[in-house]
Design a protein around this motif. Structure first.
Motif, mmCIF file in Angstrom:
data_model
loop_
_atom_site.group_PDB
_atom_site.id
_atom_site.type_symbol
_atom_site.label_atom_id
_atom_site.label_comp_id
_atom_site.label_asym_id
_atom_site.label_seq_id
_atom_site.Cartn_x
_atom_site.Cartn_y
_atom_site.Cartn_z
ATOM 1 N N LYS A 30 0.909 -0.929 0.345
ATOM 2 C CA LYS A 30 -0.015 -0.024 0.229
ATOM 3 C C LYS A 30 0.258 0.853 0.175
ATOM 4 C CE LYS A 30 -4.015 -2.155 1.277
ATOM 5 N NZ LYS A 30 -5.091 -2.709 1.318
ATOM 6 N N LYS A 31 2.017 1.417 -0.527
ATOM 7 C CA LYS A 31 2.618 2.297 -0.114
ATOM 8 C C LYS A 31 2.666 2.953 -1.781
ATOM 9 C CE LYS A 31 7.522 3.580 -1.049
ATOM 10 N NZ LYS A 31 8.884 3.649 -1.359
ATOM 11 N N LEU A 32 1.848 4.432 -1.751
ATOM 12 C CA LEU A 32 2.038 5.458 -2.871
ATOM 13 C C LEU A 32 3.093 5.560 -4.002
ATOM 14 C CD1 LEU A 32 -0.258 6.951 -4.425
ATOM 15 C CD2 LEU A 32 0.747 8.878 -3.135
ATOM 16 N N TYR A 33 2.982 5.362 -5.092
ATOM 17 C CA TYR A 33 3.693 4.941 -6.338
ATOM 18 C C TYR A 33 3.529 5.355 -7.349
ATOM 19 C CZ TYR A 33 7.250 1.947 -4.021
ATOM 20 O OH TYR A 33 8.086 1.077 -4.550
ATOM 21 N N GLY A 34 2.518 7.219 -7.225
ATOM 22 C CA GLY A 34 1.604 7.517 -8.228
ATOM 23 C C GLY A 34 0.576 8.004 -8.706
ATOM 24 N N THR A 35 0.318 9.139 -9.236
ATOM 25 C CA THR A 35 -1.678 9.173 -9.909
ATOM 26 C C THR A 35 -1.446 9.073 -11.747
ATOM 27 O OG1 THR A 35 -1.310 10.419 -8.367
ATOM 28 C CG2 THR A 35 -3.293 11.169 -9.694
ATOM 29 N N VAL A 36 -2.488 8.240 -12.049
ATOM 30 C CA VAL A 36 -2.682 8.140 -13.263
ATOM 31 C C VAL A 36 -3.364 9.698 -13.923
ATOM 32 C CG1 VAL A 36 -4.129 6.804 -14.503
ATOM 33 C CG2 VAL A 36 -3.624 5.715 -13.103
ATOM 34 N N LEU A 37 -2.445 9.980 -14.520
ATOM 35 C CA LEU A 37 -2.465 11.306 -15.884
ATOM 36 C C LEU A 37 -3.512 10.841 -16.239
ATOM 37 C CD1 LEU A 37 1.115 12.499 -15.831
ATOM 38 C CD2 LEU A 37 -0.690 12.948 -14.343
ATOM 39 N N ARG A 38 -3.113 9.989 -16.918
ATOM 40 C CA ARG A 38 -4.453 9.457 -18.785
ATOM 41 C C ARG A 38 -3.890 7.796 -18.923
ATOM 42 N NH1 ARG A 38 -1.583 12.139 -24.060
ATOM 43 N NH2 ARG A 38 0.124 11.562 -23.401
ATOM 44 N N VAL A 39 -5.181 7.423 -19.743
ATOM 45 C CA VAL A 39 -4.988 5.499 -19.999
ATOM 46 C C VAL A 39 -5.033 6.054 -21.164
ATOM 47 C CG1 VAL A 39 -6.483 3.511 -20.254
ATOM 48 C CG2 VAL A 39 -6.107 5.328 -18.773
ATOM 49 N N LEU A 40 -3.441 5.458 -22.220
ATOM 50 C CA LEU A 40 -3.153 5.402 -23.420
ATOM 51 C C LEU A 40 -3.394 4.355 -24.359
ATOM 52 C CD1 LEU A 40 0.159 7.104 -22.566
ATOM 53 C CD2 LEU A 40 -2.014 8.629 -23.549
ATOM 54 N N GLY A 41 -3.674 4.347 -25.315
ATOM 55 C CA GLY A 41 -4.035 2.756 -25.796
ATOM 56 C C GLY A 41 -4.191 2.454 -27.378
ATOM 57 N N SER A 42 -4.030 0.943 -28.255
ATOM 58 C CA SER A 42 -5.016 0.579 -28.985
ATOM 59 C C SER A 42 -6.069 -0.213 -29.454
ATOM 60 C CB SER A 42 -3.597 0.344 -29.907
ATOM 61 O OG SER A 42 -3.222 -0.531 -29.394
ATOM 62 N N LYS A 43 -5.894 -1.091 -29.524
ATOM 63 C CA LYS A 43 -6.897 -1.739 -29.269
ATOM 64 C C LYS A 43 -6.418 -3.110 -28.945
ATOM 65 C CE LYS A 43 -9.759 -0.928 -34.070
ATOM 66 N NZ LYS A 43 -9.684 -0.864 -35.114
ATOM 67 N N THR A 44 -5.219 -3.264 -28.970
ATOM 68 C CA THR A 44 -4.731 -4.209 -28.142
ATOM 69 C C THR A 44 -3.759 -4.234 -26.937
ATOM 70 O OG1 THR A 44 -2.426 -4.192 -29.362
ATOM 71 C CG2 THR A 44 -4.796 -5.313 -30.336
ATOM 72 N N THR A 45 -3.769 -2.934 -26.625
ATOM 73 C CA THR A 45 -2.652 -2.979 -25.588
ATOM 74 C C THR A 45 -3.265 -1.489 -24.472
ATOM 75 O OG1 THR A 45 -0.740 -4.066 -26.735
ATOM 76 C CG2 THR A 45 -0.235 -1.929 -24.326
ATOM 77 N N LEU A 46 -3.535 -1.676 -23.552
ATOM 78 C CA LEU A 46 -3.439 -0.354 -22.669
ATOM 79 C C LEU A 46 -2.341 0.077 -21.498
ATOM 80 C CD1 LEU A 46 -7.986 -0.584 -22.200
ATOM 81 C CD2 LEU A 46 -6.836 1.107 -23.614
ATOM 82 N N LEU A 47 -2.216 1.413 -21.980
ATOM 83 C CA LEU A 47 -1.052 1.116 -20.563
ATOM 84 C C LEU A 47 -1.702 2.778 -19.460
ATOM 85 C CD1 LEU A 47 1.628 1.544 -22.733
ATOM 86 C CD2 LEU A 47 1.554 0.189 -21.772
ATOM 87 N N LEU A 48 -1.826 2.850 -18.709
ATOM 88 C CA LEU A 48 -1.834 3.630 -17.633
ATOM 89 C C LEU A 48 -0.603 4.586 -17.301
ATOM 90 C CD1 LEU A 48 -2.667 2.016 -14.361
ATOM 91 C CD2 LEU A 48 -4.149 3.169 -16.205
ATOM 92 N N GLU A 49 -0.330 5.847 -18.269
ATOM 93 C CA GLU A 49 0.126 7.089 -17.223
ATOM 94 C C GLU A 49 0.764 7.247 -15.978
ATOM 95 O OE1 GLU A 49 2.329 10.839 -19.639
ATOM 96 O OE2 GLU A 49 0.485 10.230 -20.830
ATOM 97 N N VAL A 50 1.329 7.487 -15.690
ATOM 98 C CA VAL A 50 1.723 7.560 -13.982
ATOM 99 C C VAL A 50 2.458 8.564 -13.696
ATOM 100 C CG1 VAL A 50 1.776 6.598 -11.453
ATOM 101 C CG2 VAL A 50 1.001 4.974 -14.080
ATOM 102 N N SER A 51 1.799 9.813 -12.828
ATOM 103 C CA SER A 51 3.065 10.203 -12.383
ATOM 104 C C SER A 51 3.708 10.230 -11.063
ATOM 105 C CB SER A 51 2.738 12.212 -13.112
ATOM 106 O OG SER A 51 3.206 13.249 -12.521
#
Length: 92
Positions: A30-51
């Protein structure tokens, strides 16, 4: 649906990409490693962009990495986040 669900049981199709913006990225301890800025991706892959600490990194959205999504607390628990946050830096 419950407020907390493991990714294999979590239907991402019920959510829009922006629904996860501002969610916290946490480790299994439960240690914090950032906050999601946006979700990136295509039809096959999604990525969380984290700051985190003035740096940005990407986390793939799949069951190998995402352990739990807690809608009530707005937390996404990520497996091996310590290593991911050190490897996936983006330069902007």
């Amino acid at each position: 649906m419950t407020d907390s669900e493991a990714l294999p049981n979590f239907n991402l199709n019920n959510y829009l990409d922006h629904d996860f913006v501002n969610f916290n990225i946490i480790s299994s301890s439960k240690k914090l490693y950032g906050t999601v800025l946006r979700v990136l991706g295509s039809k096959t892959t999604l990525l969380l962009e984290v700051s985190y600490n003035d740096k940005t990194y990407l986390v793939p959205i799949n069951s190998s990495f995402i352990v739990l999504i807690d809608l009530k607390e707005k937390n996404i628990m990520v497996n091996n986040i310590e290593e991911i946050s050190n490897l996936w830096y983006l330069i902007f």
